[in-house]
Design a protein around this motif. Sequence first.
Motif, PDB file in Angstrom:
ATOM      1  N   GLU A   1       0.502  -1.439  -0.138  1.00 31.43           N
ATOM      2  CA  GLU A   1       0.163  -0.195   0.571  1.00 31.43           C
ATOM      3  C   GLU A   1       1.292   1.452  -0.236  1.00 31.43           C
ATOM      4  OE1 GLU A   1      -3.298  -0.287   3.217  1.00 31.43           O
ATOM      5  OE2 GLU A   1      -2.929  -2.562   2.332  1.00 31.43           O
ATOM      6  N   GLY A   2       2.276   1.666   0.226  1.00 33.23           N
ATOM      7  CA  GLY A   2       2.994   2.427  -0.308  1.00 33.23           C
ATOM      8  C   GLY A   2       3.452   3.158   0.807  1.00 33.23           C
ATOM      9  N   GLY A   3       3.195   2.117   1.942  1.00 37.33           N
ATOM     10  CA  GLY A   3       3.599   3.047   3.635  1.00 37.33           C
ATOM     11  C   GLY A   3       2.737   2.880   4.399  1.00 37.33           C
ATOM     12  N   LEU A   4       3.691   2.800   5.333  1.00 40.94           N
ATOM     13  CA  LEU A   4       2.566   2.787   7.106  1.00 40.94           C
ATOM     14  C   LEU A   4       1.372   4.362   7.000  1.00 40.94           C
ATOM     15  CD1 LEU A   4       2.163   1.401   9.739  1.00 40.94           C
ATOM     16  CD2 LEU A   4       3.769   3.746  11.017  1.00 40.94           C
ATOM     17  N   VAL A   5       1.466   5.225   6.636  1.00 39.62           N
ATOM     18  CA  VAL A   5       0.869   6.163   5.984  1.00 39.62           C
ATOM     19  C   VAL A   5      -0.299   5.935   5.280  1.00 39.62           C
ATOM     20  CG1 VAL A   5       0.051   8.859   5.450  1.00 39.62           C
ATOM     21  CG2 VAL A   5       2.453   8.274   6.285  1.00 39.62           C
ATOM     22  N   ASN A   6      -0.286   4.959   4.215  1.00 39.39           N
ATOM     23  CA  ASN A   6      -1.428   5.098   3.352  1.00 39.39           C
ATOM     24  C   ASN A   6      -2.249   3.061   4.186  1.00 39.39           C
ATOM     25  OD1 ASN A   6      -1.132   6.818   1.901  1.00 39.39           O
ATOM     26  ND2 ASN A   6      -0.207   5.416   0.109  1.00 39.39           N
ATOM     27  N   TYR A   7      -1.279   2.275   5.023  1.00 44.33           N
ATOM     28  CA  TYR A   7      -2.071   1.455   5.208  1.00 44.33           C
ATOM     29  C   TYR A   7      -3.314   1.678   7.086  1.00 44.33           C
ATOM     30  CZ  TYR A   7      -1.679  -2.665   8.265  1.00 44.33           C
ATOM     31  OH  TYR A   7      -2.103  -3.563   9.158  1.00 44.33           O
TER      32      TYR A   7
ATOM     33  N   LYS B   1      -3.913   4.957   6.837  1.00 47.49           N
ATOM     34  CA  LYS B   1      -5.618   5.900   6.254  1.00 47.49           C
ATOM     35  C   LYS B   1      -6.441   4.551   5.838  1.00 47.49           C
ATOM     36  CE  LYS B   1      -4.677   7.753   2.857  1.00 47.49           C
ATOM     37  NZ  LYS B   1      -3.154   9.967   1.565  1.00 47.49           N
ATOM     38  N   ASN B   2      -6.619   3.691   4.778  1.00 43.92           N
ATOM     39  CA  ASN B   2      -6.828   2.824   4.796  1.00 43.92           C
ATOM     40  C   ASN B   2      -7.824   1.895   5.603  1.00 43.92           C
ATOM     41  OD1 ASN B   2      -5.811   3.959   1.945  1.00 43.92           O
ATOM     42  ND2 ASN B   2      -4.760   1.960   1.511  1.00 43.92           N
ATOM     43  N   ARG B   3      -6.860   1.985   6.962  1.00 39.90           N
ATOM     44  CA  ARG B   3      -7.835   1.081   7.766  1.00 39.90           C
ATOM     45  C   ARG B   3      -8.386   1.933   9.376  1.00 39.90           C
ATOM     46  NH1 ARG B   3      -3.863  -0.788   5.353  1.00 39.90           N
ATOM     47  NH2 ARG B   3      -4.459  -3.275   5.488  1.00 39.90           N
ATOM     48  N   SER B   4      -8.069   3.218   8.827  1.00 43.89           N
ATOM     49  CA  SER B   4      -8.072   3.455  10.845  1.00 43.89           C
ATOM     50  C   SER B   4      -9.806   4.848  10.556  1.00 43.89           C
ATOM     51  CB  SER B   4      -7.542   4.507  11.266  1.00 43.89           C
ATOM     52  OG  SER B   4      -8.291   5.500  11.946  1.00 43.89           O
ATOM     53  N   THR B   5     -10.807   4.575  10.379  1.00 43.38           N
ATOM     54  CA  THR B   5     -11.903   5.752  10.757  1.00 43.38           C
ATOM     55  C   THR B   5     -11.574   6.858  11.861  1.00 43.38           C
ATOM     56  OG1 THR B   5     -13.375   4.207  12.684  1.00 43.38           O
ATOM     57  CG2 THR B   5     -13.346   3.468  10.284  1.00 43.38           C
ATOM     58  N   ASP B   6     -10.892   6.681  12.884  1.00 44.53           N
ATOM     59  CA  ASP B   6     -10.597   7.437  13.985  1.00 44.53           C
ATOM     60  C   ASP B   6      -9.734   7.854  13.803  1.00 44.53           C
ATOM     61  OD1 ASP B   6      -9.331   6.474  17.625  1.00 44.53           O
ATOM     62  OD2 ASP B   6     -10.367   8.667  17.017  1.00 44.53           O
ATOM     63  N   ARG B   7     -10.177   9.670  13.319  1.00 41.10           N
ATOM     64  CA  ARG B   7      -9.195  10.993  13.221  1.00 41.10           C
ATOM     65  C   ARG B   7      -9.200  11.411  13.948  1.00 41.10           C
ATOM     66  NH1 ARG B   7      -8.433   7.829   9.588  1.00 41.10           N
ATOM     67  NH2 ARG B   7      -9.186   7.507   7.894  1.00 41.10           N
ATOM     68  N   GLY B   8      -8.721  10.844  15.327  1.00 37.98           N
ATOM     69  CA  GLY B   8      -8.862  12.155  16.761  1.00 37.98           C
ATOM     70  C   GLY B   8      -7.764  12.776  16.975  1.00 37.98           C
ATOM     71  N   GLY B   9      -7.341  12.853  17.527  1.00 40.50           N
ATOM     72  CA  GLY B   9      -5.847  14.091  18.066  1.00 40.50           C
ATOM     73  C   GLY B   9      -6.524  15.028  19.238  1.00 40.50           C
ATOM     74  N   ASN B  10      -6.063  15.613  19.518  1.00 40.88           N
ATOM     75  CA  ASN B  10      -6.800  16.764  20.891  1.00 40.88           C
ATOM     76  C   ASN B  10      -7.425  18.279  20.535  1.00 40.88           C
ATOM     77  OD1 ASN B  10      -4.829  17.754  20.937  1.00 40.88           O
ATOM     78  ND2 ASN B  10      -3.751  17.642  22.824  1.00 40.88           N
TER      79      ASN B  10
ATOM     80  N   GLU C   1       3.386  13.919   6.500  1.00 43.11           N
ATOM     81  CA  GLU C   1       2.586  12.890   7.495  1.00 43.11           C
ATOM     82  C   GLU C   1       1.518  12.547   8.288  1.00 43.11           C
ATOM     83  OE1 GLU C   1       6.342   9.855   8.052  1.00 43.11           O
ATOM     84  OE2 GLU C   1       6.957  10.817   5.466  1.00 43.11           O
ATOM     85  N   LEU C   2       1.779  13.752   9.087  1.00 43.01           N
ATOM     86  CA  LEU C   2       0.737  13.556  10.120  1.00 43.01           C
ATOM     87  C   LEU C   2      -0.278  14.277   9.901  1.00 43.01           C
ATOM     88  CD1 LEU C   2       1.078  14.313  13.599  1.00 43.01           C
ATOM     89  CD2 LEU C   2       0.168  15.733  12.691  1.00 43.01           C
ATOM     90  N   LYS C   3      -0.522  14.641   8.649  1.00 43.86           N
ATOM     91  CA  LYS C   3      -1.520  14.777   8.351  1.00 43.86           C
ATOM     92  C   LYS C   3      -2.347  14.722   7.222  1.00 43.86           C
ATOM     93  CE  LYS C   3      -0.991  20.451   8.829  1.00 43.86           C
ATOM     94  NZ  LYS C   3      -0.117  20.990   8.538  1.00 43.86           N
ATOM     95  N   LYS C   4      -1.514  13.281   6.120  1.00 45.75           N
ATOM     96  CA  LYS C   4      -1.650  12.449   5.230  1.00 45.75           C
ATOM     97  C   LYS C   4      -3.033  11.399   6.385  1.00 45.75           C
ATOM     98  CE  LYS C   4       1.709  12.819   2.795  1.00 45.75           C
ATOM     99  NZ  LYS C   4       2.812  11.962   1.363  1.00 45.75           N
ATOM    100  N   MET C   5      -2.389  11.189   7.401  1.00 45.44           N
ATOM    101  CA  MET C   5      -2.574  10.345   8.306  1.00 45.44           C
ATOM    102  C   MET C   5      -4.098  10.673   8.826  1.00 45.44           C
ATOM    103  SD  MET C   5       0.549   8.994  10.623  1.00 45.44           S
ATOM    104  CE  MET C   5       2.072   8.175   9.823  1.00 45.44           C
ATOM    105  N   GLY C   6      -4.794  11.918   8.729  1.00 44.10           N
ATOM    106  CA  GLY C   6      -5.607  12.415   8.855  1.00 44.10           C
ATOM    107  C   GLY C   6      -5.785  13.495  10.358  1.00 44.10           C
TER     108      GLY C   6
END
Lengths: 166, 420
Positions: free
Chosen positions: A149-155, A157-166, B45-50
């Motif tokens: 899938e071209g790396g961890l970022v895409n991997y 992105k393709n799986r997670s639905t939780d885009r948390g962060g504070n 990359e952090l932004k691309k991760m969402g």
Amino acid sequence: MSGRAYVFGDNVDTDLIVPGRFLTLSTPEELAGVCMAGLDAGFASRLRQGDVFVAGRNFGCGSSREHAPISIKAAGICCVIAVSFARIFYRNAINIGLPVLESKSAARSIREGDEIAVELQEGRIINLTQEETYTFTPFPGFIMDIIREGGLVNYLKNRSTDRGGN
Amino acid sequence: MGMTITEKILAAHAGTAKVEPGEIISVGLDVVLANDITAAVAIPELKKMGFTNVFDNTKVVFVMDHFVPNSDVKAAMQCKIGRDFARACKLEHFYDAGTMGIEHVLLPEKGLVLPGDVIIGGDSHTCTYGALGAFSTGVGSTDLAAGMARGQLWFKVPASIKFIYKGKLPVFVSGKDLILFTIGRIGVDGALYKAMEFTGEVVEELSVDSRFTMCNMAVEAGAKNGIIAPDKKIEGFVKNRARRPYRFFNSDPDALYEETYEFDISELEPQVAFPHLPSNTKNVSEADNILIDQVVIGSCTNGRMEDLRVAADILKGRKIHPYVRVIVIPATQDIYLQAIQEGLIEIFIQAGAAVSTPTCGPCFGGHMGVLAAGERCVSTTNRNFVGRMGHQTSEVYLAGPAVAAASALKGRIADPREVV
């Protein structure tokens, strides 16, 4: 995937792959042009899509700069085969989807310019020039997925639905 | 079977009683560090991760130190990525020209990294903080982005190698000489993927500054982390800096080590790592009339007070060789100020050295002292790879501040015992 082999020695460091003076570059497109510039400024221009890097021990030692594997991948190199890899480089390479294969027999036998085919899933490196086959331990499924899938970022992105962060 | 200090810290951060080498665990991060180079890759990359924000704006630390003060337009644009993001996320600990120091000297000084912590940094020399009794390691920008976003990262628990240093530290021999000697013995991949645990009576006697120097270069032996059990000296260093609780861990007497090395260093000479590997270490007396063009005294390895004092003691009242350019870089603003107050900066300038604001500058060949073709430099930094400080045919000889200062006077690699 297949291509010609470029053979290096032991302890190829990340300063050789992307020298410090180029660390103001950060996109794959820019970094492709300076791949191995520490060795030879014109090196990147000779690389073809699918070529393979082959090296001895401790490939990618030194700085943690992810610019190094990004530059190798962006320059068209399909995988790096070595006796061993430096720890941070190994993890960085997987994280950006560049296959890094540990195979002592391949690393010791392949000569500059040999035509090499790699079967990631099967764990086989085929030397079409010398008519030899070398094996390596295939990656577990999730790492194959990260690479495909071209790396961890895409991997993620393709799986997670939780885009948390504070 | 007991656990090593490294295993105990990782277990505590994984929320489990015991971990073993080889085990893959997910650990909570106390501090996530980025610099101007690695932040610029990690932020997109952090932004691309969402994600649009960091997991905790008090635990993500940015230090603009590599191309700062900005060396050119590209460097300025790159730093702007970090600066803009730090403001947008309201990072509590953001350091830029004026307050900035070299990251691995600055964070301990500000009390941001503490004993018992787990720390990752987008810089391979993040292993420096092991000197405080913390687990600390360098990562690339994707892991950095993941750490910034989630405050968690997976690790394989490293096996540990124990180094025991016996005897008495000879004059002009410091932490730098001990670590260069050690890397010379085990090689640049001698501790690949491992924890290097430094112990013994010599380490107990070693200053806090010299302990940072030793742990700083663990990565030059391929190690995941370097670590020293904290003691009264570390307590003294952190107690007035810490603004949160910290915890001392110690290896159990029956902890398991993959290998143990024991060195008696009573007769050790100052060490020099010849080009082009940190493991290419020799006694300074083996350097046979090697003429030099430049000396750099500074960096995350040797830009601390102890280093500046040692160099100033040798340079005091003397003149630098006319063919040698000497660049002294105090690692942080506090160190710079202290060096002014102690009269060290005056000594350097009277001797004919250039003194710079804190920056990583020449160490990685970025700016502020890049070498021309064929030039040679004696440097207190950590790497002497081909082209590290400039032109592909230039050469870097790694040494401690005493050898660096003596060489500056002589115009060749010199033993400090020759000049004082």
